[in-house]
Design a protein around this motif. Structure first.
Motif, PDB file in Angstrom:
ATOM      1  N   ILE A  11      30.413  48.467  35.898  1.00 14.97           N
ATOM      2  CA  ILE A  11      29.458  47.376  35.662  1.00 14.97           C
ATOM      3  C   ILE A  11      29.838  46.140  36.477  1.00 14.97           C
ATOM      4  O   ILE A  11      28.973  45.463  37.058  1.00 14.97           O
ATOM      5  CB  ILE A  11      29.394  47.051  34.158  1.00 14.97           C
ATOM      6  CG1 ILE A  11      28.754  48.207  33.393  1.00 14.97           C
ATOM      7  CG2 ILE A  11      28.603  45.764  33.911  1.00 14.97           C
ATOM      8  CD1 ILE A  11      28.759  48.039  31.889  1.00 14.97           C
ATOM      9  N   SER A  12      31.133  45.845  36.549  1.00 16.73           N
ATOM     10  CA  SER A  12      31.586  44.704  37.358  1.00 16.73           C
ATOM     11  C   SER A  12      31.259  44.908  38.826  1.00 16.73           C
ATOM     12  O   SER A  12      30.880  43.961  39.536  1.00 16.73           O
ATOM     13  CB  SER A  12      33.093  44.509  37.178  1.00 16.73           C
ATOM     14  OG  SER A  12      33.422  44.255  35.845  1.00 16.73           O
ATOM     15  N   LEU A  13      31.381  46.151  39.285  1.00 18.12           N
ATOM     16  CA  LEU A  13      31.049  46.465  40.678  1.00 18.12           C
ATOM     17  C   LEU A  13      29.571  46.203  40.955  1.00 18.12           C
ATOM     18  O   LEU A  13      29.210  45.559  41.955  1.00 18.12           O
ATOM     19  CB  LEU A  13      31.386  47.931  40.945  1.00 18.12           C
ATOM     20  CG  LEU A  13      31.474  48.403  42.391  1.00 18.12           C
ATOM     21  CD1 LEU A  13      32.572  47.682  43.134  1.00 18.12           C
ATOM     22  CD2 LEU A  13      31.715  49.910  42.424  1.00 18.12           C
ATOM     23  N   THR A  37      35.736  43.198  44.868  1.00 16.57           N
ATOM     24  CA  THR A  37      37.085  43.619  45.278  1.00 16.57           C
ATOM     25  C   THR A  37      37.952  43.941  44.070  1.00 16.57           C
ATOM     26  O   THR A  37      38.639  44.974  44.029  1.00 16.57           O
ATOM     27  CB  THR A  37      37.746  42.513  46.122  1.00 16.57           C
ATOM     28  OG1 THR A  37      36.937  42.247  47.271  1.00 16.57           O
ATOM     29  CG2 THR A  37      39.135  42.927  46.569  1.00 16.57           C
ATOM     30  N   LEU A  38      37.931  43.060  43.066  1.00 14.94           N
ATOM     31  CA  LEU A  38      38.780  43.272  41.894  1.00 14.94           C
ATOM     32  C   LEU A  38      38.307  44.459  41.059  1.00 14.94           C
ATOM     33  O   LEU A  38      39.117  45.092  40.368  1.00 14.94           O
ATOM     34  CB  LEU A  38      38.798  42.002  41.042  1.00 14.94           C
ATOM     35  CG  LEU A  38      39.442  40.783  41.706  1.00 14.94           C
ATOM     36  CD1 LEU A  38      39.327  39.553  40.810  1.00 14.94           C
ATOM     37  CD2 LEU A  38      40.907  41.056  42.033  1.00 14.94           C
ATOM     38  N   ALA A  39      37.002  44.793  41.120  1.00 15.79           N
ATOM     39  CA  ALA A  39      36.497  45.915  40.323  1.00 15.79           C
ATOM     40  C   ALA A  39      36.830  47.266  40.957  1.00 15.79           C
ATOM     41  O   ALA A  39      37.026  48.254  40.250  1.00 15.79           O
ATOM     42  CB  ALA A  39      34.981  45.777  40.145  1.00 15.79           C
ATOM     43  N   ILE A  40      36.902  47.314  42.296  1.00 16.36           N
ATOM     44  CA  ILE A  40      37.134  48.601  42.950  1.00 16.36           C
ATOM     45  C   ILE A  40      38.612  48.962  43.002  1.00 16.36           C
ATOM     46  O   ILE A  40      38.966  50.147  43.114  1.00 16.36           O
ATOM     47  CB  ILE A  40      36.528  48.586  44.383  1.00 16.36           C
ATOM     48  CG1 ILE A  40      36.345  49.994  44.943  1.00 16.36           C
ATOM     49  CG2 ILE A  40      37.391  47.781  45.325  1.00 16.36           C
ATOM     50  CD1 ILE A  40      35.277  50.794  44.295  1.00 16.36           C
ATOM     51  N   LEU A  41      39.501  47.979  42.909  1.00 14.58           N
ATOM     52  CA  LEU A  41      40.940  48.258  43.020  1.00 14.58           C
ATOM     53  C   LEU A  41      41.452  49.246  41.967  1.00 14.58           C
ATOM     54  O   LEU A  41      42.176  50.186  42.307  1.00 14.58           O
ATOM     55  CB  LEU A  41      41.730  46.948  42.959  1.00 14.58           C
ATOM     56  CG  LEU A  41      41.648  46.058  44.212  1.00 14.58           C
ATOM     57  CD1 LEU A  41      42.346  44.735  43.957  1.00 14.58           C
ATOM     58  CD2 LEU A  41      42.264  46.761  45.412  1.00 14.58           C
ATOM     59  N   PRO A  42      41.113  49.091  40.665  1.00 16.84           N
ATOM     60  CA  PRO A  42      41.584  50.098  39.701  1.00 16.84           C
ATOM     61  C   PRO A  42      41.004  51.482  39.954  1.00 16.84           C
ATOM     62  O   PRO A  42      41.653  52.487  39.647  1.00 16.84           O
ATOM     63  CB  PRO A  42      41.112  49.536  38.350  1.00 16.84           C
ATOM     64  CG  PRO A  42      40.881  48.091  38.582  1.00 16.84           C
ATOM     65  CD  PRO A  42      40.418  47.983  39.997  1.00 16.84           C
ATOM     66  N   ALA A  52      47.753  56.392  46.712  1.00 19.85           N
ATOM     67  CA  ALA A  52      46.672  55.617  46.102  1.00 19.85           C
ATOM     68  C   ALA A  52      47.070  54.155  45.935  1.00 19.85           C
ATOM     69  O   ALA A  52      46.272  53.240  46.188  1.00 19.85           O
ATOM     70  CB  ALA A  52      46.299  56.230  44.750  1.00 19.85           C
ATOM     71  N   ILE A  53      48.317  53.912  45.514  1.00 18.09           N
ATOM     72  CA  ILE A  53      48.792  52.528  45.380  1.00 18.09           C
ATOM     73  C   ILE A  53      48.829  51.849  46.749  1.00 18.09           C
ATOM     74  O   ILE A  53      48.465  50.669  46.883  1.00 18.09           O
ATOM     75  CB  ILE A  53      50.188  52.511  44.724  1.00 18.09           C
ATOM     76  CG1 ILE A  53      50.155  53.241  43.375  1.00 18.09           C
ATOM     77  CG2 ILE A  53      50.680  51.093  44.557  1.00 18.09           C
ATOM     78  CD1 ILE A  53      49.203  52.645  42.377  1.00 18.09           C
ATOM     79  N   GLU A  54      49.253  52.580  47.763  1.00 12.74           N
ATOM     80  CA  GLU A  54      49.273  52.018  49.123  1.00 12.74           C
ATOM     81  C   GLU A  54      47.859  51.668  49.586  1.00 12.74           C
ATOM     82  O   GLU A  54      47.624  50.610  50.182  1.00 12.74           O
ATOM     83  CB  GLU A  54      49.906  53.037  50.075  1.00 12.74           C
ATOM     84  CG  GLU A  54      49.945  52.582  51.529  1.00 12.74           C
ATOM     85  CD  GLU A  54      50.404  53.696  52.462  1.00 12.74           C
ATOM     86  OE1 GLU A  54      50.331  53.488  53.676  1.00 12.74           O
ATOM     87  OE2 GLU A  54      50.832  54.753  51.968  1.00 12.74           O
ATOM     88  N   ALA A  55      46.901  52.569  49.302  1.00 17.45           N
ATOM     89  CA  ALA A  55      45.510  52.307  49.695  1.00 17.45           C
ATOM     90  C   ALA A  55      44.970  51.077  48.983  1.00 17.45           C
ATOM     91  O   ALA A  55      44.294  50.235  49.597  1.00 17.45           O
ATOM     92  CB  ALA A  55      44.644  53.531  49.378  1.00 17.45           C
ATOM     93  N   ALA A  56      45.269  50.937  47.681  1.00 20.17           N
ATOM     94  CA  ALA A  56      44.793  49.769  46.936  1.00 20.17           C
ATOM     95  C   ALA A  56      45.408  48.482  47.475  1.00 20.17           C
ATOM     96  O   ALA A  56      44.724  47.453  47.588  1.00 20.17           O
ATOM     97  CB  ALA A  56      45.127  49.943  45.446  1.00 20.17           C
ATOM     98  N   THR A  57      46.687  48.537  47.835  1.00 22.36           N
ATOM     99  CA  THR A  57      47.350  47.344  48.381  1.00 22.36           C
ATOM    100  C   THR A  57      46.740  46.943  49.726  1.00 22.36           C
ATOM    101  O   THR A  57      46.450  45.758  49.967  1.00 22.36           O
ATOM    102  CB  THR A  57      48.860  47.611  48.546  1.00 22.36           C
ATOM    103  OG1 THR A  57      49.407  48.041  47.301  1.00 22.36           O
ATOM    104  CG2 THR A  57      49.575  46.358  49.011  1.00 22.36           C
TER     105      THR A  57
END
Length: 346
Positions: A11-13, A37-42, A52-57
């Motif tokens: 919903i935030s996205l 940006t903040l909604a897609i990171l999780p 996955a953590i590297e991609a999010a960073t």
């Protein structure tokens, strides 16, 4: 991931995208980009894997830098003109900074470095969001500010994006990286026409989103992530393989299929604008993309067992084809007959 948390992030996205595409003020547009940006990171890092953590960073750092440039561009323009309206971007320095920021957001050359790595570290469903919905707010900002941007700079970035997207995708074996370079190549087609006919850019984006959604959902339903696993697809889902073949050829832009429609109209418009060399360069560079689309189609449908992969053969799947995939595939290959109606609406 908790279903309630996933619902909140989704919903935030949608909220962030809606805020950006409906805003007239730079601050609200920037706020929408930040919510996105903040909604897609999780969603990128929902599987707690180092990649996955590297991609999010990588995604966070790149998008944070691009958002800061968007804010800096709008503040510079407001300092010189007193206007915060998005359509009133007139200062040359602000236009240059904004072009850089949008290129970083979209993944245009020379700011493409993050996109293949992020897509490779994300699940297929999140990769679909990164390739479609997350591109919509930056393209909307590009659409609203297109009269003020430098056409020469946009044309140069577009041709370089088409060339690099086709060239770098040739030697890839990971399907998500191939689709990332495919996205970079298609963004080149959208960017080159934005200064001359912005509606064609939106048409091209809509067609690309339809075809890419069909490809991602098909790959997600068979859980294919690289070419060697794609080779066993025919034994598992023959109908999906045939549909994937047609969708990939449409994504490549072959004439009988839907993907030819935006390329045809863009080449026609570039010719009208006396940009025949640019149109010729784009047409020739799209042959590079055609090669790796054909490679994907060959692995999915023409390579039959027995072959040299080490993967266990899949049992035939009797599950019915997903209705959404069927509808998207049909639209992705049969819309070319409506092309006479397009010039009357653009």
């Amino acid at each position: 991931m908790n279903p309630q948390a996933k619902l909140i992030f989704t919903i935030s996205l949608l909220l962030g995208t809606t805020i950006t595409i409906s805003s007239n003020h730079w601050i609200t547009a920037w706020a929408g980009l930040e919510i996105n940006t903040l909604a897609i990171l999780p969603l990128i890092s929902k599987y707690h894997h180092p990649r996955a953590i590297e991609a999010a960073t990588k995604y966070f750092l790149t998008q944070a830098a691009a958002s800061a440039l968007v804010l800096f561009s709008s503040m510079t323009n407001a300092w010189h003109t007193g206007q915060w309206d998005i359509t009133q971007l007139t200062h040359p320095t602000s236009c240059l900074i904004l072009t850089t920021a949008i290129a970083m957001k979209l993944g245009l050359v020379p700011f493409h470095f993050w996109f293949p790595e992020v897509l490779q570290g994300s699940p297929l469903t999140t990769g679909l969001l990164l390739s479609t919905i997350m591109k919509l707010p930056p393209i909307t900002l590009l659409y609203m500010t297109s009269p003020a941007l430098n056409p020469t700079l946009l044309t140069s970035m577009a041709i370089l994006s088409t060339a690099l997207g086709g060239w770098m995708g040739l030697n890839q074996t990971q399907i998500r990286k191939i689709l990332a370079f495919s996205s970079i190549s298609h963004l080149g087609w959208m960017t080159i026409i934005i200064s001359y006919n912005p509606k064609l850019t939106l048409l091209s984006f809509c067609m690309y989103a339809l075809m890419t959604t069909a490809v991602f959902l098909t790959l997600n339903s068979i859980n294919a992530s690289k070419l060697s696993t794609l080779m066993t697809m025919w034994t598992k889902a023959p109908s999906l393989s045939a549909m994937l073949l047609l969708t990939l050829l449409s994504l490549a832009g072959l004439p009988p299929l839907t993907g030819f429609l935006p390329k045809w109209l863009i080449i026609q418009e570039l010719t009208k604008q006396s940009m025949t060399p640019a149109a010729l360069a784009l047409s020739l560079l799209s042959l590079l993309g055609l090669f790796f689309y054909l490679r994907l189609a060959y692995c999915a449908t023409i390579t039959l067992p027995p072959h040299t992969t080490n993967h266990m053969k899949q049992w035939h799947a009797n599950k019915p084809i997903n209705t959404i995939i069927a509808i998207l595939t049909t639209v992705s290959i049969t819309l070319l007959p409506i092309s006479p109606l397009i010039p009357t609406t653009i």
